[in-house]
Design a protein around this motif. Structure first.
Motif, PDB file in Angstrom:
ATOM      1  N   SER A 175      -2.964 -10.136  -9.853  1.00  0.00           N
ATOM      2  CA  SER A 175      -3.072  -9.047  -8.873  1.00  0.00           C
ATOM      3  C   SER A 175      -1.723  -8.368  -8.667  1.00  0.00           C
ATOM      4  CB  SER A 175      -3.573  -9.589  -7.534  1.00  0.00           C
ATOM      5  OG  SER A 175      -4.838 -10.144  -7.695  1.00  0.00           O
ATOM      6  N   LEU A 176      -0.660  -9.179  -8.605  1.00  0.00           N
ATOM      7  CA  LEU A 176       0.682  -8.603  -8.431  1.00  0.00           C
ATOM      8  C   LEU A 176       1.030  -7.692  -9.598  1.00  0.00           C
ATOM      9  CD1 LEU A 176       3.227 -11.252  -7.108  1.00  0.00           C
ATOM     10  CD2 LEU A 176       2.600  -9.074  -6.107  1.00  0.00           C
ATOM     11  N   ALA A 177       0.804  -8.196 -10.813  1.00  0.00           N
ATOM     12  CA  ALA A 177       1.176  -7.420 -11.998  1.00  0.00           C
ATOM     13  C   ALA A 177       0.381  -6.107 -12.038  1.00  0.00           C
ATOM     14  CB  ALA A 177       0.907  -8.237 -13.255  1.00  0.00           C
ATOM     15  N   LEU A 178      -0.905  -6.189 -11.648  1.00  0.00           N
ATOM     16  CA  LEU A 178      -1.701  -4.956 -11.645  1.00  0.00           C
ATOM     17  C   LEU A 178      -1.197  -3.986 -10.580  1.00  0.00           C
ATOM     18  CD1 LEU A 178      -5.272  -6.467 -12.159  1.00  0.00           C
ATOM     19  CD2 LEU A 178      -4.025  -5.045 -13.769  1.00  0.00           C
ATOM     20  N   SER A 179      -0.739  -4.539  -9.450  1.00  0.00           N
ATOM     21  CA  SER A 179      -0.269  -3.636  -8.400  1.00  0.00           C
ATOM     22  C   SER A 179       1.049  -2.976  -8.785  1.00  0.00           C
ATOM     23  CB  SER A 179      -0.133  -4.386  -7.073  1.00  0.00           C
ATOM     24  OG  SER A 179       1.039  -5.177  -7.086  1.00  0.00           O
ATOM     25  N   VAL A 180       1.846  -3.623  -9.640  1.00  0.00           N
ATOM     26  CA  VAL A 180       3.088  -2.997 -10.112  1.00  0.00           C
ATOM     27  C   VAL A 180       2.752  -1.830 -11.028  1.00  0.00           C
ATOM     28  CG1 VAL A 180       5.069  -3.357 -11.612  1.00  0.00           C
ATOM     29  CG2 VAL A 180       4.511  -5.024  -9.926  1.00  0.00           C
ATOM     30  N   GLY A 181       1.589  -1.900 -11.705  1.00  0.00           N
ATOM     31  CA  GLY A 181       1.200  -0.789 -12.564  1.00  0.00           C
ATOM     32  C   GLY A 181       1.215  -1.140 -14.033  1.00  0.00           C
ATOM     33  N   ILE A 182       0.930  -2.403 -14.327  1.00  0.00           N
ATOM     34  CA  ILE A 182       1.016  -2.867 -15.718  1.00  0.00           C
ATOM     35  C   ILE A 182      -0.124  -2.322 -16.574  1.00  0.00           C
ATOM     36  CG2 ILE A 182      -0.364  -4.894 -15.225  1.00  0.00           C
ATOM     37  CD1 ILE A 182       1.129  -6.407 -17.071  1.00  0.00           C
ATOM     38  N   PHE A 183      -1.242  -1.960 -15.894  1.00  0.00           N
ATOM     39  CA  PHE A 183      -2.482  -1.708 -16.621  1.00  0.00           C
ATOM     40  C   PHE A 183      -2.361  -0.643 -17.724  1.00  0.00           C
ATOM     41  CE2 PHE A 183      -6.769  -0.021 -17.141  1.00  0.00           C
ATOM     42  CZ  PHE A 183      -7.435  -1.190 -17.444  1.00  0.00           C
ATOM     43  N   PRO A 184      -1.873   0.574 -17.396  1.00  0.00           N
ATOM     44  CA  PRO A 184      -1.826   1.593 -18.466  1.00  0.00           C
ATOM     45  C   PRO A 184      -0.952   1.174 -19.646  1.00  0.00           C
ATOM     46  CG  PRO A 184      -0.754   2.368 -16.450  1.00  0.00           C
ATOM     47  CD  PRO A 184      -1.434   1.091 -16.100  1.00  0.00           C
ATOM     48  N   ASP A 199       0.836  -1.217   0.000  1.00  0.00           N
ATOM     49  CA  ASP A 199       0.000   0.000   0.000  1.00  0.00           C
ATOM     50  C   ASP A 199       0.865   1.259   0.000  1.00  0.00           C
ATOM     51  OD1 ASP A 199       0.897  -0.784   2.436  1.00  0.00           O
ATOM     52  OD2 ASP A 199      -0.832  -0.074   3.582  1.00  0.00           O
ATOM     53  N   LEU A 200       2.017   1.181   0.699  1.00  0.00           N
ATOM     54  CA  LEU A 200       2.910   2.345   0.722  1.00  0.00           C
ATOM     55  C   LEU A 200       3.520   2.553  -0.670  1.00  0.00           C
ATOM     56  CD1 LEU A 200       4.059   4.486   2.560  1.00  0.00           C
ATOM     57  CD2 LEU A 200       5.973   2.984   3.088  1.00  0.00           C
ATOM     58  N   PHE A 201       3.861   1.453  -1.330  1.00  0.00           N
ATOM     59  CA  PHE A 201       4.407   1.555  -2.695  1.00  0.00           C
ATOM     60  C   PHE A 201       3.392   2.240  -3.606  1.00  0.00           C
ATOM     61  CE2 PHE A 201       4.752  -0.157  -7.018  1.00  0.00           C
ATOM     62  CZ  PHE A 201       6.061   0.200  -7.322  1.00  0.00           C
ATOM     63  N   GLN A 202       2.123   1.797  -3.488  1.00  0.00           N
ATOM     64  CA  GLN A 202       1.073   2.419  -4.317  1.00  0.00           C
ATOM     65  C   GLN A 202       0.990   3.916  -4.063  1.00  0.00           C
ATOM     66  OE1 GLN A 202      -0.957   1.227  -6.626  1.00  0.00           O
ATOM     67  NE2 GLN A 202      -0.203  -0.848  -6.522  1.00  0.00           N
TER      68      GLN A 202
END
Length: 1349
Positions: free
Chosen positions: A465-474, A331-334
């Motif tokens: 979920s991991l990949a999405l949390s890294v920021g892969i989506f955009p 959460d802190l990374f986000q």
């Protein structure tokens, strides 16, 4: 038994043993995913990757307190000392100019990271200037973030009271500025950067003041009269971030080789300072010729990744991002690295500041605090990348050679690949994941990165979920704009994985026109079917309950693209195309009409007979949502709905319960749509059922006083059915006695037949009330079943092609039939639908206006939504029979909505001979549903709630369950194919055990068996045994009584399990088979109402579960199922009426032959779960025994009239009977075909004559005479023995020559009592064991002499 032989692990197989591993080639039945797991979607993981609030830093205050040329009193500087501020030497120009240049430079450095912000410089300010600056920036920024950069190199150090220093107007004094005030002016959210000595003090004071504010806010909130509450409320400081250059007790480094604002340089010009620092380390000597001057000349721009400087910047971003992702809590990374571009850049650079400044004994501080990262292994990768870049510098600058790109990204992808290929299931996530993200930016590595990313996402939902949390989506969203064909399969795969886990991305896709990408993939005929399947799955998610998505895809021609692919050979594609169609027109009328124009419903009909049950299911789903739209109905659409309804009705006897469950839901859409018509039909059926003769408790005092029944050819005598839940209760002795009393005896006293009216004996009177066990239901199971029997229809096969005015009646009958389904989940759903309508019908039927006889031509409105406009056409619902012509109309009022609480209209007296209005006939139901006359206003609410209950609660979860396929790993080897998996090892063990049993038993039978009377097992069964079956390889035997199955371990002599089969009263189990006996065994039970049920998890410590159940024979002839069968099982079989249901199972082909009291032999394909063939028997009597030979495609049937008939199932129905033997004079007890190349047909009749036939010759080749009065017989398939059980209480065992080898009359033991009349017997398929069940409840097993075994 030779226990050692069976259980020893076999080492070193001999050739003979290897040859005996034929089990590997046998197909398994009912072991697909749909049988093994619950049909429901996976629980959605809570997705935290989406930024709830993306933020921007919109304003930046640059406060520089340098006072160039005057050193503050509390700092003693070294000589020489660090001087550079923003890479400028302040002493090289006039103090004022230096100050302005430094300010301008600092602004430029920040603008590299956030060019769009508003920058305001405040150079050597006073307190008022700072206040004015901060308040104006906060005012303009509103809720966005503001940055406050403070450089305090020309003022004293911060104080412990929480003050920093600025100047007075004339620069004669240093003035303190309280952090508390600064907080008030800056507000929140803000970010503060402090570049001064002892900066840690500011961070501490800031926190104390923030805490103080929180307390003030709480006090003001609790007590409004408190003086604090009168003041303007201080802003909360929760969302504030601070970066400080050093701890509270540390001074900034003064090394002359470094800039004075080292912290600011690290935060704003990281590459420049990192390269300089690299050159100052000892290791830099390994790179000859690189000097600080040379570093200044590195070619390229920071934002051009193809140049040396740009590439270094790119690598630096990737490395710092990776370190942060691996070290920080998610959460802190986000919050710090994904929420705000400027904050993310500053924090990435802060990691560098920590590394560099710690080497000079300075510890940068942040709030929120970060774990230490300066020793992270990835920094070594950075040093290597810098080293490789710098070593090329001299030649590039001097000789102009080309720049060789860094191998950094290729190497990191390789590390990721190693993690993917070598790892185990449960381990830490791969640390290279953020780098894979960066690599997507590069065309060179993009293909490989996408491939690896796809393989990573395939590991399961956690990976997505991991990949999405890294920021892969955009990144992957942006790539959909690429036209490169080679990326298509990879992107489709990745998006299918993402949407299977988080379907909320549908909105982003439509917003960015991403759906067009997948439409083009789906429409591309050169795309492999797997990729088109994923594309159509993605589109099905986009249109799922999302109106914008439905509209966008409709404009993109999704419907016509899908319709073209309905006949694709790939089953998963067909399934998802149908689901996608079902979802696009779900509650979206323009899509439905587009479907009508393309005759989509007619094209979907072909899938209703698809060989794959899931595809049939998807087609039913699509047709269900097609008719389930709540838009206005025209005559045209009503006709279409009727058409679809009648097509769906054909699936009533589909072999797969998932299909039938979907069918109930599809029909429930129709029921909701045409509610008023169905209410009319419901009333009509309830009326018939009520007026139908049923004995009340008063009548049953004398057995003779039974109500006569209307007779007529249209009344089939069908069984009553009990709901799955209340069967146990219903089979109590009281109910049974009452039911026997209610049986109607003919005057002639001949064979007793059942009268359908008299079978609903479980409740005291005709039960329109819920049955005692099912309080929540208005219609009990028995009432519904009685409706099925009362409603005048001869067979469901006459359903198709009925005139449309009775479509509603037909569908109601289909639902009645489904409510009696052998699979509990299907019948529960159907019960819900029927009860919902019955409930509405009784609640809503209020006396309406009395009409003259002419007005009955007006049929009910076509649907509740047609706002009361009556359609003048014959095709409505038929008038209610039994009500005179001047009666009520068929129009049933809509349930009143919640807005106006309704009350019952006053009672209108009825005229003439008219039947009283329905609401009065159903007065008994009041007890359950209203609270009494005072609270009638609640009725309307109940009705509305009920409508919701039927439409919302009815879902099968099929689509979500099918979507799970894409969330689970597809590239992984399935467990059964993985040679090291436990599943595989267990299977190997079972197959070795089987081979041992076959070999060992063969040795015994080859020696010849002279006697078979050694009793190796005896026990009292809980019920009278009616069917008995040995497991082919376990020491386990299944014994069925009327409606339950008991399992015994005949080696240990103990009972393993006893469970209830779930068949209704008045039906009994007449056949059992083990399916997959060689592997994971299932037990099939057949009952004499034509139902087949399949069980798993029996005879071990788990609870038995029903795998599947279906109606194997839809119209068992009721005439032959006499009462005698139920009153006494041990009468002579020829006088007993029906044979019940007989089955034979072919494991090799997965075919199940079924017959019994019907005129056909029906063959089911268990792989497809559908009927593949009906062979007409050509006889007027029932089939009593079935045997098949898969090699020769022969089916041999013994019949009740004594004939034995042979059929070749490869031929057409009218010519497939190839031989009829009529040598027996009476009921055939057993017909058996030997499974050998020229195997003979053996048949035995009740009179005890055993006849041997060869399939090619018309007469028997041998006849033997055995006992008379035969009740049971079995033939040992290996040992050429047959055993006969007699009603005269003995068993005779014969060899193939007709010699009696054993005669068993007494049980072994001290008392040695006489055995009872034999009810069933069976040989073990391999061992020389004979199991015998008799009417005295005993179950015994006899075997050959001990010395042989």
């Amino acid at each position: 038994m030779d226990a050692e032989l069976l259980h020893s692990p076999v080492v070193g197989l001999t050739e003979e043993e290897e040859a005996d591993m034929s089990d590997w080639n046998l197909p398994l039945a009912f072991m697909k995913k749909r049988h093994l797991e619950k049909i429901e979607g996976s629980r959605a993981l809570a997705q935290s990757w989406r930024m709830k609030d993306r933020m921007k830093t919109v304003s930046v205050a640059l406060v520089l307190c340098l006072n160039v040329g005057v050193d503050p009193p509390d700092v003693v500087k070294t000589s020489p000392c660090a001087r550079l501020e923003c890479w400028i030497d302040p002493l090289s120009m006039s103090p004022q100019k230096a100050l302005e240049t430094i300010g301008a430079n600092l602004q430029k450095q920040y603008e590299n990271w956030q060019p769009r912000a508003r920058y305001k410089q405040s150079l050597d300010p006073t307190v008022d200037e700072v206040k004015k600056l901060c308040t104006s920036l906060r005012r303009n920024a509103k809720e966005e973030r503001v940055l406050f950069h403070y450089n305090g190199h020309g003022v004293p150090r911060p104080t412990v009271n929480g003050e920093i220093w600025v100047f007075n107007k004339n620069y004669t004094q240093y003035i303190p500025l309280s952090i508390y005030d600064l907080q008030t002016w800056m507000g929140s959210p803000s970010i503060f950067v402090y570049d001064c000595s002892n900066a840690g003090i500011i961070v501490k004071s800031f926190k104390q003041f923030a805490l103080q504010r929180e307390q003030e806010l709480e006090v003001a909130a609790i007590n409004p009269n408190h003086p604090l509450a009168q003041m303007p409320l201080p802003p909360s400081m929760k969302n504030c971030i601070q970066l400080a250059a050093c701890e509270a007790s540390e001074l900034l480094p003064m090394n002359p080789d470094l800039p004075a604002d080292l912290f600011t340089s690290c935060l704003t010009t990281p590459i420049k300072i990192a390269l300089r620092w690299f050159c100052m380390q000892k290791s830099a000597k390994l790179v000859p010729g690189v000097t600080l001057d040379l570093i200044e000349k590195i070619p390229g721009r920071l934002n051009d990744r193809r140049t040396p400087l740009g590439e270094l910047n790119w690598i630096f971003t990737a490395i710092t991002d990776t370190i942060a992702w691996n070290v920080l809590p998610r959460d802190l990374f986000q919050k710090l690295f994904r929420q705000d571009l400027l904050v993310a850049s500053l924090f990435r650079n802060f990691l560098l500041a920590e590394r560099i400044m710690r080497s000079y004994n300075c510890t940068p501080v942040s709030s929120p605090r970060l774990p230490p990262t300066y020793m992270h292994a990835m920094w070594q990768a950075w040093d290597l990348a810098v080293d490789i870049c710098l070593s090329q510098l001299p030649t590039i600058i001097e000789e102009g050679t080309a720049f060789r790109h860094s191998p950094f990204f290729a190497e990191q992808l390789t590390a990721f690949q190693v993690w993917l290929t070598m790892g185990v299931e449960n381990r830490n996530p791969p640390e290279q994941l953020p780098i894979v993200l960066q690599v997507l930016l590069s065309q060179v590595h993009r293909l490989r990165a996408l491939d690896l990313l796809g393989r990573f996402l395939d590991l399961g939902p956690w990976a997505v979920s991991l990949a999405l949390s890294v920021g892969i989506f955009p990144y992957v969203l942006k790539l959909l704009q690429s036209s490169a064909r080679e990326l298509r399969p990879l992107l489709v795969f990745i998006w299918a994985k993402i949407l299977a886990v988080d379907s909320s991305c549908q909105a982003d896709l439509v917003k960015d026109n991403g759906h067009k990408y997948f439409l083009s993939v789906l429409a591309d005929p050169y795309m492999p079917a797997e990729h088109r399947t994923m594309a159509v799955f993605i589109l099905a998610v986009i249109v799922n309950n999302y109106n914008t998505g439905q509209e966008a895809c409709l404009q993109g021609n999704l419907i016509s693209i899908c319709l073209e692919q309905l006949s694709d050979p790939h089953p998963l594609l067909r399934q998802w195309v149908a689901i996608c169609l079902g979802r696009i027109w779900q509650n979206f009328d323009s899509a439905r009409w587009c479907g009508v124009r393309d005759s989509a419903h007619e094209k979907l009909y072909s899938l209703l007979s698809d060989p794959i049950p899931e595809v049939r299911c998807a087609a039913v789903f699509a047709l269900g949502t097609f008719v389930g739209n709540s838009a206005e109905r025209t005559d045209h659409s009503t006709t279409i709905d009727h058409n679809v309804a009648m097509m769906l009705a054909q699936l009533i006897n589909d072999g797969s319960p998932v299909v039938r469950k979907e069918l109930v839901v599809a029909l429930s859409h129709l029921v909701v749509q045409y509610e008023s018509n169905f209410c009319t039909v419901a009333l009509q059926f309830m009326e018939e059922e009520k007026n139908y003769a049923v004995p009340s408790p008063g009548n049953t005092t004398e057995p003779g006083n039974l109500t006569p029944v209307r007779d007529g050819p249209t009344l089939p005598r069908l069984r009553p059915v009990n709901s799955y839940t209340n069967i146990r209760a219903a089979t109590t002795a009281r109910n049974l006695n009452k039911s026997l009393q209610n049986l109607n005896l003919n005057e002639e006293g001949g064979p007793v037949t059942f009268s359908p009216g008299n079978l609903s004996a479980s409740s005291s009177a005709s039960s329109t009330l819920g049955s005692p066990d099912n309080d929540e239901y208005l219609l009990s199971f028995e009432t519904i079943d009685k409706m099925r029997r009362v409603s005048s229809y001869s067979s469901l096969n006459s359903l198709i092609g009925v005139s449309f005015n009775s479509v509603y009646t037909q569908i109601w009958r289909v639902l009645l039939h489904l409510a009696a389904d052998p699979f509990p989940e299907v019948s529960d759903l159907a019960m819900k639908v029927l009860n919902s309508i019955a409930y509405k019908a009784t609640m809503n039927t209020r006396p309406q206006k009395i009409l003259d006889s002419g007005s009955l031509t007006q049929s009910a409105p076509a649907s509740p939504t047609s706002k009361g406009t009556l359609i003048h056409q014959a095709g409505g619902s038929p008038p209610i029979p039994g009500v005179s012509s001047s009666s009520l109309t068929n129009e049933v009022p809509k349930p009143p909505t919640r807005e106006a609480p309704p009350s019952r209209p006053p009672y209108t007296p009825t005229l003439g001979n008219q039947a009283p209005p329905h609401s009065h006939q159903f007065s008994r139901t009041r007890k359950m549903f209203d609270k009494g006359p005072d609270q009638m206003a609640e009725d309307g609410d109940e009705a509305t709630a009920h409508r919701n209950f039927i439409s919302v609660a009815l879902q099968t979860g099929l689509c979500d369950w099918s979507a799970k396929y894409f969330a689970q790993p597809v590239m992984k080897i399935p467990e059964e194919h993985d040679l090291e998996s436990q599943v595989r090892k267990e299977r190997e063990w079972r197959f070795l055990r089987n081979a041992g049993v076959r070999r060992h038993s063969q040795r015994i039978t080859q020696r010849g068996i002279a006697r078979l009377d050694d009793q190796i097992f005896i026990n009292r069964n809980p019920g009278v045994p009616s069917v008995v079956k040995f497991h082919p390889f376990n020491p386990c035997i299944a014994v069925a009584d009327k409606d339950s199955i008991c399992f015994w371990d005949w080696e240990k002599g103990e009972r393993l399990d006893y469970f209830y089969n779930g068949n209704p009263r008045y039906t009994r189990i007449t056949a059992m088979e083990y399916l997959n006996g060689h592997d994971c065994s299932l037990l099939l039970t057949a009952t004499d109402d034509g139902a087949l049920r399949i069980w798993k998890n029996f005879a071990d410590q788990r609870n038995p579960e029903m795998v599947t159940a279906w109606q194997g024979l839809s119209d068992m002839l009721p005439t032959t199922r006499g009462l005698a069968r139920r009153v006494s099982i041990y009468l002579d079989r020829s006088k007993q009426g029906g044979a019940g249901m007989v089955v034979d199972w072919e494991q090799e082909t997965g075919l199940l032959m079924t017959s019994g009291d019907v005129r056909v032999i029906r063959i089911w394909d268990t792989e497809r779960e559908m009927k593949v063939q009906d062979i007409p028997t050509g006889a007027d009597s029932c089939v009593t025994s079935l045997s098949c030979d898969p090699q020769r495609s022969l089916v041999v049937a013994g019949l009740g009239d004594g004939s034995v008939r042979v059929y070749d199932r490869r031929m057409a129905p009218n010519e497939c009977r190839v031989m009829t033997y009529r040598e027996h004079g009476a009921w055939v007890v057993k017909a058996h075909v030997q499974r050998e190349t020229n195997g003979e047909i053996v048949s035995v009749s009740v009179n005890g004559d055993v006849r041997f036939f060869e399939a090619r010759t018309p007469d028997s080749v041998n006849v033997l005479q055995t006992v008379k009065g035969l009740t049971a017989l079995d033939i040992h398939p290996q040992a050429n023995l047959f055993a006969c059980g007699s009603m005269n209480q003995f068993i005779a065992v014969y060899n193939s020559n007709g010699d009696v080898i054993s005669n068993i009359k007494y049980y072994d033991g001290f008392m040695g009592q006489r055995i009872g009349a034999i009810s069933c017997l069976a040989f073990h398929p391999y061992w020389p064991h004979l199991a015998v069940g008799s009417n005295d409840y005993y179950m015994s097993i006899y075997s050959a002499e001990k010395r042989l075994r």
